[in-house]
Design a protein around this motif. Structure first.
Motif, PDB file in Angstrom:
ATOM      1  N   TYR A  18      74.855   8.338   2.972  1.00 39.43           N
ATOM      2  CA  TYR A  18      73.752   8.977   2.261  1.00 39.43           C
ATOM      3  C   TYR A  18      72.601   7.994   2.062  1.00 39.43           C
ATOM      4  N   TRP A  19      72.910   6.796   1.591  1.00 35.99           N
ATOM      5  CA  TRP A  19      71.846   5.815   1.348  1.00 35.99           C
ATOM      6  C   TRP A  19      71.211   5.344   2.645  1.00 35.99           C
ATOM      7  N   LEU A  20      71.965   5.308   3.722  1.00 34.80           N
ATOM      8  CA  LEU A  20      71.386   4.974   5.023  1.00 34.80           C
ATOM      9  C   LEU A  20      70.405   6.066   5.460  1.00 34.80           C
ATOM     10  N   LEU A  21      70.786   7.317   5.287  1.00 33.11           N
ATOM     11  CA  LEU A  21      69.887   8.426   5.600  1.00 33.11           C
ATOM     12  C   LEU A  21      68.634   8.399   4.729  1.00 33.11           C
ATOM     13  N   VAL A  22      68.806   8.093   3.447  1.00 30.33           N
ATOM     14  CA  VAL A  22      67.659   8.001   2.543  1.00 30.33           C
ATOM     15  C   VAL A  22      66.732   6.878   2.983  1.00 30.33           C
ATOM     16  N   ALA A  23      67.292   5.749   3.381  1.00 31.28           N
ATOM     17  CA  ALA A  23      66.461   4.622   3.818  1.00 31.28           C
ATOM     18  C   ALA A  23      65.662   4.970   5.068  1.00 31.28           C
ATOM     19  N   ILE A  24      66.293   5.618   6.014  1.00 38.04           N
ATOM     20  CA  ILE A  24      65.591   6.007   7.241  1.00 38.04           C
ATOM     21  C   ILE A  24      64.521   7.050   6.932  1.00 38.04           C
ATOM     22  N   ALA A  25      64.878   8.037   6.118  1.00 37.42           N
ATOM     23  CA  ALA A  25      63.909   9.070   5.750  1.00 37.42           C
ATOM     24  C   ALA A  25      62.770   8.485   4.932  1.00 37.42           C
ATOM     25  N   PHE A  26      63.059   7.487   4.085  1.00 37.74           N
ATOM     26  CA  PHE A  26      62.012   6.864   3.270  1.00 37.74           C
ATOM     27  C   PHE A  26      60.953   6.213   4.148  1.00 37.74           C
ATOM     28  N   VAL A  27      61.376   5.514   5.172  1.00 34.70           N
ATOM     29  CA  VAL A  27      60.418   4.851   6.066  1.00 34.70           C
ATOM     30  C   VAL A  27      59.504   5.889   6.717  1.00 34.70           C
ATOM     31  N   ILE A  28      60.090   6.974   7.178  1.00 28.37           N
ATOM     32  CA  ILE A  28      59.301   8.033   7.821  1.00 28.37           C
ATOM     33  C   ILE A  28      58.384   8.709   6.806  1.00 28.37           C
ATOM     34  N   CYS A  29      58.924   9.038   5.637  1.00 30.28           N
ATOM     35  CA  CYS A  29      58.120   9.712   4.608  1.00 30.28           C
ATOM     36  C   CYS A  29      57.022   8.808   4.073  1.00 30.28           C
ATOM     37  N   PHE A  30      57.301   7.522   3.962  1.00 27.74           N
ATOM     38  CA  PHE A  30      56.284   6.580   3.484  1.00 27.74           C
ATOM     39  C   PHE A  30      55.121   6.518   4.476  1.00 27.74           C
ATOM     40  N   ALA A  31      55.451   6.468   5.760  1.00 28.16           N
ATOM     41  CA  ALA A  31      54.397   6.443   6.779  1.00 28.16           C
ATOM     42  C   ALA A  31      53.583   7.733   6.745  1.00 28.16           C
ATOM     43  N   MET A  32      54.256   8.864   6.596  1.00 30.15           N
ATOM     44  CA  MET A  32      53.550  10.142   6.562  1.00 30.15           C
ATOM     45  C   MET A  32      52.694  10.287   5.305  1.00 30.15           C
ATOM     46  N   ALA A  33      53.213   9.880   4.162  1.00 24.38           N
ATOM     47  CA  ALA A  33      52.440   9.979   2.919  1.00 24.38           C
ATOM     48  C   ALA A  33      51.225   9.064   2.965  1.00 24.38           C
ATOM     49  N   GLY A  34      51.422   7.856   3.457  1.00 22.24           N
ATOM     50  CA  GLY A  34      50.299   6.927   3.579  1.00 22.24           C
ATOM     51  C   GLY A  34      49.250   7.422   4.554  1.00 22.24           C
ATOM     52  N   THR A  35      49.701   7.958   5.669  1.00 23.35           N
ATOM     53  CA  THR A  35      48.775   8.477   6.678  1.00 23.35           C
ATOM     54  C   THR A  35      47.997   9.681   6.146  1.00 23.35           C
ATOM     55  N   SER A  36      48.701  10.601   5.492  1.00 22.67           N
ATOM     56  CA  SER A  36      48.001  11.789   4.981  1.00 22.67           C
ATOM     57  C   SER A  36      46.982  11.418   3.911  1.00 22.67           C
ATOM     58  N   ARG A  37      47.302  10.438   3.084  1.00 21.61           N
ATOM     59  CA  ARG A  37      46.333   9.999   2.068  1.00 21.61           C
ATOM     60  C   ARG A  37      45.161   9.260   2.699  1.00 21.61           C
ATOM     61  N   ALA A  38      45.438   8.462   3.709  1.00 32.43           N
ATOM     62  CA  ALA A  38      44.356   7.731   4.374  1.00 32.43           C
ATOM     63  C   ALA A  38      43.424   8.689   5.108  1.00 32.43           C
ATOM     64  N   VAL A  39      43.978   9.679   5.758  1.00 33.49           N
ATOM     65  CA  VAL A  39      43.151  10.661   6.463  1.00 33.49           C
ATOM     66  C   VAL A  39      42.314  11.457   5.466  1.00 33.49           C
ATOM     67  N   ALA A  40      42.903  11.868   4.360  1.00 37.18           N
ATOM     68  CA  ALA A  40      42.165  12.610   3.337  1.00 37.18           C
ATOM     69  C   ALA A  40      41.045  11.755   2.751  1.00 37.18           C
ATOM     70  N   ALA A  41      41.323  10.476   2.505  1.00 30.34           N
ATOM     71  CA  ALA A  41      40.291   9.593   1.972  1.00 30.34           C
ATOM     72  C   ALA A  41      39.197   9.338   3.003  1.00 30.34           C
ATOM     73  N   PHE A  42      39.566   9.228   4.262  1.00 28.30           N
ATOM     74  CA  PHE A  42      38.593   9.003   5.331  1.00 28.30           C
ATOM     75  C   PHE A  42      37.652  10.202   5.485  1.00 28.30           C
ATOM     76  N   ARG A  43      38.204  11.391   5.300  1.00 29.58           N
ATOM     77  CA  ARG A  43      37.394  12.609   5.408  1.00 29.58           C
ATOM     78  C   ARG A  43      36.581  12.880   4.145  1.00 29.58           C
ATOM     79  N   GLY A  44      36.812  12.106   3.103  1.00 28.66           N
ATOM     80  CA  GLY A  44      36.070  12.270   1.862  1.00 28.66           C
ATOM     81  C   GLY A  44      36.639  13.328   0.942  1.00 28.66           C
ATOM     82  N   LYS A  45      37.839  13.828   1.228  1.00 27.47           N
ATOM     83  CA  LYS A  45      38.489  14.823   0.382  1.00 27.47           C
ATOM     84  C   LYS A  45      39.276  14.119  -0.718  1.00 27.47           C
TER      85      LYS A  45
END
Length: 78
Positions: free
Chosen positions: A24-51
């Motif tokens: 379970y913790w291995l799955l959480v760690a792998i999912a965390f890396v993916i989710c962290f990249a996606m959350a960071g990317t979505s926030r960066a794109v939103a900030a870049f677009r001025g939203k």
């Protein structure tokens, strides 16, 4: 003799539980890396677009952690 059999069964169950927690913790760690990249990317794109960023008061880490735990729970349903 019966006590020894029950003891061995409990030890085997405890080992399986330990393995399940590790998986379970291995799955959480792998999912965390993916989710962290996606959350960071979505926030960066939103900030870049001025939203405005709709983060519900959560940091990127907290958002990724919550998403990772939610995702890992669904893996065991299959």
């Amino acid at each position: 003799m019966t006590m020894t059999v029950h003891h061995r069964e409990r030890q085997a169950a405890r080992g399986q539980s330990r393995t399940d927690r590790f998986e379970y913790w291995l799955l959480v760690a792998i999912a965390f890396v993916i989710c962290f990249a996606m959350a960071g990317t979505s926030r960066a794109v939103a900030a870049f677009r001025g939203k405005s960023v709709d983060s519900h008061g959560q940091s990127v880490f907290a958002e990724a952690r919550a998403s990772a735990h939610a995702t890992a729970g669904y893996v065991f349903l299959a």
